[in-house]
Design a protein around this motif. Sequence first.
Motif: not given
Length: 301
Positions: A36-37, A39, A49, A270, A283, A295
């Motif tokens: 996940q990365y 936002v 995201y 990020c 991230t 995140i």
Amino acid sequence: MKTHLLILALVITTSASSQNETYTLKNISLNDELSQYGVVNVKDNVVYYSRYKVSSFGTVERNSGNQQIFTLYHGEMTENGDIINTKEFKSSDRFVFNSSTAGFSKDGKYMYVTTNEKKRGDVYKYDDKTRNLRIERGEYVEGKGYIKFKPLHFCDQRYSYGHPSVSPDGQYLYFTSNIPSAKGPTDIFRVKILGNNKYGKPENLGVKLNSPRKEMFPYLSSDNTLYFSSDRAKGIGGLDLYKAEIGPDGNYGVPELMPAPFNSEADDMCFELLADGKSGYFTSNREGGKGEDDIYYFTLD
């Protein structure tokens, strides 16, 4: 983005000092063993995201080249920084491979998306091995969401363009590219937004900011500070977070390596501040995370 050991944890909260300021980091509950990365807050606590695209069977989807597909998700931001009620971005199925790292106009009317050069229905004579990226802009339509995506006219099919971020005043679009005027593998550029989906000529931010290495994930805050990631020399490890102040004359200051807790020996990227200027997201795939890329939510104590 690197894969590291999976360390099981529900929430990881740590405190660390940075230049006489103390920040609290939280590995948010959204994270799992996948990636996940990136936002980005649109407005009214809505965030977007990127993560792997997961099928209805719970498995990560792959393209015909057996590569994992990234796609966009959106959700609601809670008071403590968690992201809930997440859904896949409904326009993402129009892209063949990936859709990720989005940027938005200040009023939320326009959405910029990083995607692969080839899309469903395109007539370009590329096979599934094509991996060049381009930026497309969509428009928000009430009741339908973001639709009408079109590639930006300056995106040359021979090169990659990604990581779009709109300046707070709405005048410029910042992005990453490997076009010939880049000083390294990827540089940060900006282009004037002229309106009516027209843009000026992309301009390199120059050798003071771009190095012979990779520069990625630009983000311009409301106080005229440019944040980005780079693997340039004299960093801490992997991709590191940097910031550079922009003076009243529009010139960029010397990039400053952000200290702990924002940087680690792994990849850190990020970065984005929220409206209060004291909290935000970034991230990292640092040691102690839950998956490939996690995140983190940070607050100034």
